[in-house]
Enzyme design. Structure first.
Site, PDB file in Angstrom:
ATOM      1  N   GLU A 292      44.582 -28.906  32.743  1.00  0.00           N
ATOM      2  CA  GLU A 292      43.446 -28.311  32.029  1.00  0.00           C
ATOM      3  C   GLU A 292      42.283 -29.300  31.896  1.00  0.00           C
ATOM      4  O   GLU A 292      42.098 -29.928  30.849  1.00  0.00           O
ATOM      5  CB  GLU A 292      43.880 -27.815  30.643  1.00  0.00           C
ATOM      6  CG  GLU A 292      44.744 -26.569  30.700  1.00  0.00           C
ATOM      7  CD  GLU A 292      45.040 -25.975  29.320  1.00  0.00           C
ATOM      8  OE1 GLU A 292      44.798 -26.673  28.310  1.00  0.00           O
ATOM      9  OE2 GLU A 292      45.506 -24.835  29.265  1.00  0.00           O
ATOM     10  N   GLU A 384      49.430 -21.007  33.461  1.00  0.00           N
ATOM     11  CA  GLU A 384      49.844 -21.087  32.055  1.00  0.00           C
ATOM     12  C   GLU A 384      49.121 -20.019  31.251  1.00  0.00           C
ATOM     13  O   GLU A 384      47.924 -19.809  31.401  1.00  0.00           O
ATOM     14  CB  GLU A 384      49.517 -22.470  31.487  1.00  0.00           C
ATOM     15  CG  GLU A 384      49.885 -22.628  30.012  1.00  0.00           C
ATOM     16  CD  GLU A 384      49.475 -23.993  29.475  1.00  0.00           C
ATOM     17  OE1 GLU A 384      49.663 -25.004  30.180  1.00  0.00           O
ATOM     18  OE2 GLU A 384      48.928 -24.057  28.348  1.00  0.00           O
TER      19      GLU A 384
END
Length: 466
Positions: A292, A384
């Site tokens: 991320e 995710e």
């Protein structure tokens, strides 16, 4: 995952939950005498000069609180390099594995699943003379762990689809047909390593009927940077466990803070050079090179990707690689941008996809609209997502979660849910304490989020073969 886990990590350390305990000191247990035990030893994988072994010890006598398992390495060149689910040490040829707090008590008939990676310079003969608190153990000393099915390739996701590739905006199988993979992500393996064992992987493959197992290897937060060799070895062992059950393994280089992936560029090159070389012959491996990115430009992320991907390609030219996107892999939406920055300036590489993450209670219609538009121009993979808020907590938003899952099914976008763990947060699939047992599937151990995801993942796949 967007939130920091420092408090959890501190608590986990205090409770003895460190997943990868370096050999060295052994805490003196307040041990009771064992009256009978069984040990099952398996070599899950072996490579030149090294191997990964599982050790399952079962207490056949009275309940024991505080235990040490000892055994003898037959060859002087055999050494324990790194272990988990116990505190490991070695003196000469004698290896000791002492309980950690969470598996300190072994009731009658209860088992503890341990493991370690080792090195050898001569033969890799099997250990002998197992004892539990000084009492000799019976059991088996086996070779490679047999797959859970006589032919793991028959009817499994990997067996049907083979080597994956990107075709257009889709993930395609060996028949060049678009497919969708559905599965679960681990939590940080430095905190919840005890949740990933033969029983939990069997449940994921057989009961959940999962296609995909995402291995979240944090780089910071007590992760890879603290022990590169140990974490690399554990990732490889989990890849092997997924392969044995016919599931795809998504290796996640889980970076969060700092948000610029270039901070970990050298670590990424080292890690991916190692795992790509070791797993190049496997058909079940997918690489996620930056979890991320946040607070950083798309240009910086693209620069990172164009340096890391060639490292993977040098060893494994065929595997799919997934590139994280701006603003916690939201295609920039969470920082006021959108997919056009990637569409107009794509990564200069082939056979790649772009990550998209969402948390259903926080990310709704505008995020879904972005995915719907982007999916017509970019190959997307939801590596995710959670059914709750972006903190990992709060109430599950069933309506938004179902809307997201329906959209991903419609667009054939693959996904991994956060998380296949017993973390004390509502995004976890399991209730606390589940990982101390062997049940990873029944309604008794599943949270509301876990029950929803199991019901979605376990429906039949529709993998085209012609």
């Amino acid at each position: 995952m967007k939130r920091m886990m420092a408090l959890l990590a501190t608590c986990a350390t205090a409770l003895g939950l460190s997943a990868l305990t370096a050999p060295g000191t052994v805490a003196a247990p307040q041990a009771e005498a064992a009256t009978g035990c069984r040990v099952d030893y398996t070599v899950a994988s072996q490579w030149q000069g090294g191997f990964q072994a599982g050790v399952k010890v079962t207490n056949l006598g009275s309940p024991v609180t505080g235990w040490t398992l000892k055994f003898t390495m037959p060859d002087a060149g055999q050494k324990v390099v790194q272990g988990w689910n116990a505190t490991w040490s070695q003196s000469g040829s004698t290896v000791s594995a002492t309980n950690v707090d969470w598996n300190r008590t072994l009731a009658t008939g209860a088992s503890a699943d341990l493991g370690f990676t080792g090195s050898f310079t001569g033969s890799n003969a099997k250990p002998t003379a197992f004892t539990l608190n000084g009492v000799p153990c019976t059991g088996s000393v086996g070779g490679e762990e047999p797959p859970p099915d006589p032919d793991p390739g028959t009817g499994t996701p990997v067996g049907i689809n083979g080597q994956l590739r990107v075709c257009g905006v889709n993930l395609c199988n060996q028949y060049n047909r678009p497919i969708q993979l559905r599965g679960m992500s681990t939590h940080g393996i430095q905190w919840f390593n005890q949740c990933y064992n033969n029983a939990s992987l069997d449940a994921l493959a057989k009961d959940w009927k999962s296609d995909l197992f995402r291995i979240a290897m944090y780089v910071q937060e007590q992760g890879y940077e603290t022990d590169p060799a140990g974490f690399t070895s554990r990732v490889n062992s989990l890849v092997d466990m997924a392969e044995a059950r016919g599931m795809y393994a998504l290796i996640d280089f889980h970076t969060l803070t700092p948000g610029d992936p270039n901070y970990n560029l050298d670590r990424a090159k080292t890690f991916f050079a190692s795992v790509a070389a070791r797993n190049a012959a496997k058909k079940n491996v997918i690489y996620e090179i930056a979890n991320e990115p946040n607070g950083v430009s798309w240009a910086a992320i693209k620069n990172y990707a164009e340096q890391v991907i060639p490292v993977i390609r040098a060893a494994d030219p065929d595997a799919v690689v997934i590139v994280g996107t701006r603003a916690w892999s939201s295609l920039g939406v969470s920082e006021g941008s959108d997919e056009t920055e990637v569409v107009n300036n794509p990564v200069n590489a082939t056979n790649i996809m772009y990550a998209f993450h969402f948390y259903a209670a926080s990310h709704k219609d505008n995020y879904r609209a972005t995915v719907s538009r982007a999916a017509t121009k970019l190959p997307l993979f939801v590596t995710e997502f959670g059914t709750v808020s972006a903190t990992g907590g709060g109430t599950m938003d069933r309506a938004s979660s179902v809307a997201w899952l329906d959209l991903l099914d419609q667009l054939k976008i693959s996904y991994a849910n956060w998380t296949y763990s017993e973390a004390n947060e509502s995004s976890a699939a399991f209730k606390p304490g589940t990982c101390n047992g062997t049940d990873y599937s029944s309604s008794a151990v599943l949270t509301e989020s876990g029950a929803l995801l199991k019901s979605r993942i376990s429906t039949p796949d529709s993998f085209p073969t012609s």
